[in-house]
Motif scaffolding. Structure first.
Motif, short mmCIF file in Angstrom:
data_model
loop_
_atom_site.label_atom_id
_atom_site.label_comp_id
_atom_site.label_asym_id
_atom_site.label_seq_id
_atom_site.Cartn_x
_atom_site.Cartn_y
_atom_site.Cartn_z
N GLU A 78 13.87 9.57 20.34
CA GLU A 78 12.74 8.64 20.40
C GLU A 78 13.24 7.23 20.15
N ILE A 79 12.44 6.27 20.47
CA ILE A 79 12.80 4.87 20.30
C ILE A 79 12.99 4.53 18.84
N LEU A 80 12.14 5.02 17.99
CA LEU A 80 12.24 4.68 16.57
C LEU A 80 12.74 5.89 15.79
N VAL B 144 4.30 6.54 17.07
CA VAL B 144 5.13 6.35 15.87
C VAL B 144 4.41 6.75 14.58
N THR B 145 3.09 6.63 14.55
CA THR B 145 2.35 6.94 13.33
C THR B 145 2.50 8.42 12.97
N ASN B 146 2.97 8.65 11.77
CA ASN B 146 3.19 9.99 11.21
C ASN B 146 4.27 10.80 11.93
N LYS B 147 5.02 10.22 12.85
CA LYS B 147 6.07 10.97 13.55
C LYS B 147 7.31 11.16 12.67
N LYS B 148 7.77 10.08 12.01
CA LYS B 148 8.96 10.15 11.18
C LYS B 148 8.64 9.91 9.71
N PHE B 149 7.63 9.12 9.45
CA PHE B 149 7.25 8.74 8.10
C PHE B 149 5.74 8.88 7.98
N PRO B 150 5.23 9.19 6.80
CA PRO B 150 3.77 9.24 6.61
C PRO B 150 3.14 7.87 6.85
N GLY B 151 1.99 7.89 7.45
CA GLY B 151 1.27 6.63 7.67
C GLY B 151 1.82 5.86 8.86
N ASN B 152 1.66 4.56 8.81
CA ASN B 152 2.10 3.68 9.89
C ASN B 152 2.97 2.57 9.30
N PRO B 153 4.19 2.91 8.82
CA PRO B 153 5.03 1.89 8.19
C PRO B 153 5.51 0.81 9.16
N MET C 239 0.84 -1.18 0.00
CA MET C 239 0.00 0.00 0.00
C MET C 239 0.88 1.24 0.00
N CYS C 240 0.61 2.17 -0.86
CA CYS C 240 1.34 3.44 -0.91
C CYS C 240 0.89 4.32 0.24
N ASN C 241 1.77 5.21 0.67
CA ASN C 241 1.43 6.08 1.79
C ASN C 241 0.22 6.95 1.51
N ASP C 242 0.01 7.36 0.22
CA ASP C 242 -1.14 8.20 -0.07
C ASP C 242 -2.44 7.40 -0.05
N GLU C 243 -2.35 6.08 0.06
CA GLU C 243 -3.53 5.23 0.20
C GLU C 243 -3.79 4.88 1.67
N TRP C 244 -2.91 5.34 2.56
CA TRP C 244 -3.00 4.98 3.96
C TRP C 244 -4.29 5.51 4.58
N VAL D 248 4.66 -6.52 12.63
CA VAL D 248 6.02 -6.74 12.15
C VAL D 248 6.81 -7.52 13.21
N PRO D 249 7.17 -8.78 12.94
CA PRO D 249 7.90 -9.56 13.96
C PRO D 249 9.18 -8.89 14.45
N LYS D 250 9.95 -8.26 13.56
CA LYS D 250 11.20 -7.62 13.99
C LYS D 250 10.92 -6.44 14.92
N GLY D 251 9.80 -5.75 14.72
CA GLY D 251 9.42 -4.67 15.62
C GLY D 251 9.10 -5.19 17.01
#
Length: 143
Positions: free
Chosen positions: A140-142, A91-100, A1-6, A57-60
């Motif tokens: 921040e943590i992330l 974390v949502t929208n803090k560093k990257f658009p959406g919730n990657p 999913m693209c961020n503009d579809e988030w 995300v398992p690694k998260g």
């Protein structure tokens, strides 16, 4: 999913996400146990958590397990939310658009349905540096 579809995840539409979902900790738990809010934060002893956090995300979840305070080995549990949930606003929208990071929180318990036997751990030096930043309140943590 693209961020503009988030589309933000909220209690009204969270049923559209099917998982699997994961929670990382150092606590030894069993299938059927419930994870609940109301405990002290792993990152700030003065904060009692009003939500339980999880990710798709398992690694998260592995990072959360490696960062968790306490004794025992880091563990990543497979969980099922028992009620509504939303995007983790920390974390949502803090560093990257959406919730990657595909990170969520709920005021309802998470039911443990399994444990990942293996997951990709982070570099020990990265964990040491991250702990240092968290303890000194620098960053921040992330990132």
């Amino acid at each position: 999913m693209c961020n503009d579809e988030w589309v933000p995840v909220s209690p009204a539409n969270c049923h559209l996400l099917t998982g699997p979902f994961y929670h990382g900790t150092k606590v030894s738990l069993s299938v059927g146990d419930l994870l609940t809010a109301g405990f002290r934060s792993n990152y700030d002893d003065s904060v009692v958590m009003n939500h339980i956090y999880f990710t798709a995300v398992p690694k998260g979840a592995g990072l959360a397990a490696e960062m968790a305070r306490g004794e025992g080995r880091p563990r990543v549990y497979v969980v099922v939310p028992t009620g509504g949930f939303e995007d983790d606003p920390n974390v949502t929208n803090k560093k990257f658009p959406g919730n990657p990071t595909r990170s969520y929180r709920s005021g309802h318990p998470l039911k443990i349905i399994g444990e990942l036997e293996s997951w990709e751990p982070h570099d020990p030096e990265f964990i040491r540096q991250l702990r240092s930043r968290v303890e000194t309140g620098m960053g921040e943590i992330l990132n």
